[in-house]
Design a protein around this motif. Structure first.
Motif, PDB file in Angstrom:
ATOM      1  N   PRO A 291      -2.361   3.128   0.834  1.00 36.68           N
ATOM      2  CA  PRO A 291      -1.581   3.413   2.060  1.00 36.68           C
ATOM      3  C   PRO A 291      -0.635   4.602   1.904  1.00 36.68           C
ATOM      4  N   ILE A 347       4.642  -5.301  -1.727  1.00 32.43           N
ATOM      5  CA  ILE A 347       5.021  -4.025  -1.107  1.00 32.43           C
ATOM      6  C   ILE A 347       3.781  -3.230  -0.709  1.00 32.43           C
ATOM      7  N   VAL A 350       2.154  -4.788   2.362  1.00 30.38           N
ATOM      8  CA  VAL A 350       2.931  -4.466   3.571  1.00 30.38           C
ATOM      9  C   VAL A 350       2.641  -3.044   4.022  1.00 30.38           C
ATOM     10  N   LEU A 351       2.623  -2.105   3.077  1.00 27.77           N
ATOM     11  CA  LEU A 351       2.312  -0.716   3.420  1.00 27.77           C
ATOM     12  C   LEU A 351       0.891  -0.583   3.962  1.00 27.77           C
ATOM     13  N   TYR A 353      -0.960  -2.844   5.639  1.00 30.91           N
ATOM     14  CA  TYR A 353      -1.184  -3.437   6.959  1.00 30.91           C
ATOM     15  C   TYR A 353      -0.179  -2.965   7.999  1.00 30.91           C
ATOM     16  N   TRP A 354       0.902  -2.315   7.564  1.00 36.29           N
ATOM     17  CA  TRP A 354       1.937  -1.952   8.513  1.00 36.29           C
ATOM     18  C   TRP A 354       1.468  -0.882   9.501  1.00 36.29           C
ATOM     19  N   GLU A 355       0.842   0.166   9.010  1.00 32.67           N
ATOM     20  CA  GLU A 355       0.429   1.251   9.893  1.00 32.67           C
ATOM     21  C   GLU A 355      -0.620   0.802  10.913  1.00 32.67           C
ATOM     22  N   LEU A 357      -1.065  -2.212  12.118  1.00 36.52           N
ATOM     23  CA  LEU A 357      -0.385  -3.095  13.061  1.00 36.52           C
ATOM     24  C   LEU A 357       0.519  -2.303  13.998  1.00 36.52           C
ATOM     25  N   ARG A 358       1.177  -1.289  13.479  1.00 34.84           N
ATOM     26  CA  ARG A 358       2.062  -0.473  14.317  1.00 34.84           C
ATOM     27  C   ARG A 358       1.258   0.259  15.387  1.00 34.84           C
ATOM     28  N   TRP A 361       0.096  -2.292  18.018  1.00 32.13           N
ATOM     29  CA  TRP A 361       1.178  -2.658  18.935  1.00 32.13           C
ATOM     30  C   TRP A 361       1.480  -1.522  19.908  1.00 32.13           C
TER      31      TRP A 361
END
Length: 375
Positions: A291, A347, A350-351, A353-355, A357-358, A361
Motif C-alpha cells: 500500500p 498497520i 489498515v493501509l 484496505y484504507w484507500e 474503502l475511502r 465511500w
C-alpha cells in the motif's frame, strides 16, 4: 500468470540491485575497520577476506528484508507513475490480489533469510570467533610488515623493521619506540627508543616470546628535554605483546539454533526469537510496502519513500529494543517479539484496505448527491 511473472520479475530485479548496493556499502565500511586493525598489527592481513566471507551471511540476513521493502516501493512506484497499475486495476487487479502476487517472491526471500538466520549466520559468527581467537596466539613479530610503522598497546608502542626474511625468523634494521607510563598509569613519563641492526624471535619455556635484538642502542629520556641516557648493547631481549583483538560478537550469536531451542536461558530465548523474527519480518514489510508504494503520478514515485523508510526503521528499532527487554526479563517470553510483528502487520492491513474503502465511500457519496442533490 503473465502479470504475476511480470510483477515478480520487477520486484526481484529491483531487490537484487538495492541489496547489492547496500551490501557493498556495509561490507566496505566493515572491511576498512578490519584493514585498519591489520595495519596496526592487530590482525593478520591474510585472514581479512576469510573474516569478510564468514560475516556476509550476517549482513545479508538484515539487508535482504530492507532490499525487498525498497524493491517493492521502487518497482511498484514506477508502475503507478507510468499508469501501468491503473491499467491493471481496470483489468480487475485488486489490492488484495496484488499483495497475493507479491507474497510469492517474498516467500522466496523469506526462505533464503531463514536459511541465513537459522543456519549460515551462526556458523559464520562461530568461524569468525575462531579466527579472532587464533590471533591471540600471534605476537607483534608475527604481524610485522616490512617498511611500515605498526602501533601496539593503544599507541604506546611503535615497531618498525626495514627487512623481514621470508620465513619471518630474521629482522633487519629494527626500530622500537615505547612510552613508559607514570605510576598512575595514565600520563606518559618517558620514551625508550631501541635501534638494532638485526633481530630474531626466541620462545621461552613458559610460552612467552621475546624479540632478541643484536648490535644496537637504547635511548631513554623525556620528550623535549636534553637529559637522556644512551646504552649500547650486543644482545637485548624485548617481550613481544600479543595483539589485543576485541570480540566481534557475543557468544549467543555463535550458538547453533538447535542449542537455543533446548535452552531456558532468557538471553538464549531472546536470540532464538530474534532469528525467527527476521524471516517473519519479510512478510510483514511486504504487507507494509504494497500500500505504501501506491502513489499519484502527479506527485512522483519518491513522495512516500521517506515516510516508508522511517516506518521500517521504527519497526526494526522496536524489535531491537524489545529484544533487549526480553533479555533482561522485563518482557514475558510468551509475548516476546511477536506483538511487534502483530502491531506492524495491523498497520499494513489498515493501509492496504484504507484507500479502497475511502474511494468506495467517496463514490457512494457522489452517487447519493447525484441522485438526491446536495444536502
Amino acid at each position: 500468470m503473465i502479470v504475476f511473472r511480470y510483477l515478480s520479475r520487477e520486484v526481484l530485479v529491483t531487490l537484487s540491485a538495492v541489496s547489492a548496493v547496500l551490501l557493498v556499502i556495509i561490507m566496505s565500511g566493515r572491511f576498512i575497520k578490519y584493514l585498519a586493525q591489520a595495519a596496526q598489527g592487530l590482525l593478520d592481513p591474510g585472514v581479512l577476506l576469510m573474516i569478510m566471507g564468514f560475516r556476509m551471511p550476517g549482513f545479508l540476513q538484515l539487508i535482504l528484508p530492507l532490499g525487498l521493502f525498497l524493491g517493492i516501493l521502487l518497482a511498484y512506484g514506477r508502475l503507478y507513475l507510468e499508469s501501468e497499475m491503473s491499467v491493471l486495476s481496470a483489468a480487475g487487479m485488486s489490492p488484495q490480489r496484488l499483495l497475493a502476487y507479491t507474497l510469492a517472491p517474498a516467500l522466496l526471500v523469506a526462505l533464503l533469510v531463514a536459511w541465513l538466520s537459522l543456519l549460515l549466520a551462526p556458523q559464520g559468527v562461530a568461524r569468525v570467533e575462531q579466527i579472532l581467537n587464533s590471533q591471540e596466539a600471534l605476537t607483534e613479530f608475527d604481524t610485522l610488515v616490512p617498511g611500515r610503522f605498526q602501533s601496539m598497546r593503544g599507541g604506546t608502542r611503535v615497531t618498525y623493521t626495514e627487512r623481514l626474511s621470508e620465513d619471518r625468523s630474521e629482522l633487519g634494521g629494527v626500530f622500537i619506540s615505547e612510552q613508559q607510563l607514570a605510576s598512575d598509569g595514565k600520563e606518559p613519563r618517558a620514551i625508550a627508543l631501541l635501534v638494532a641492526e638485526k633481530g630474531r624471535q626466541e620462545i621461552q619455556a613458559d610460552g612467552s616470546r621475546y624479540l632478541i635484538l643484536e648490535n644496537g642502542y637504547r635511548y631513554d629520556g623525556n620528550p623535549g628535554e636534553a637529559d637522556y641516557r644512551a646504552i649500547q648493547y650486543d644482545r637485548y631481549g624485548v617481550l613481544l605483546p600479543k595483539p589485543e583483538v576485541g570480540a566481534e560478537v557475543g557468544e549467543r550469536e555463535a550458538l547453533p539454533t538447535a542449542a537455543l531451542l533446548d535452552s531456558d536461558d532468557l538471553r538464549h530465548r531472546a536470540e532464538l526469537q530474534w532469528r525467527l523474527s527476521i524471516p517473519l519480518l519479510v512478510f510483514v514489510v511486504t504487507v507494509l510496502a504494497v500500500p505504501l508504494a501506491r502513489v499519484n503520478p502527479r506527485q512522483g514515485r519518491f513522495l512516500k519513500l521517506l515516510p516508508a523508510i522511517l516506518l521500517y526503521m521504527a519497526y526494526l528499532a522496536l524489535l531491537i529494543a524489545m529484544r533487549g527487554q526480553l533479555e533482561k526479563g522485563r518482557l514475558p517470553p510468551a509475548l516476546g517479539l511477536w506483538w511487534v510483528h502483530g502491531l506492524f502487520l495491523a498497520i499494513g492491513l489498515v493501509l492496504l484496505y484504507w484507500e479502497p474503502l475511502r474511494l468506495k465511500w467517496a463514490a457512494r457519496r457522489v452517487g447519493k448527491e447525484a441522485l438526491h442533490g446536495p444536502a
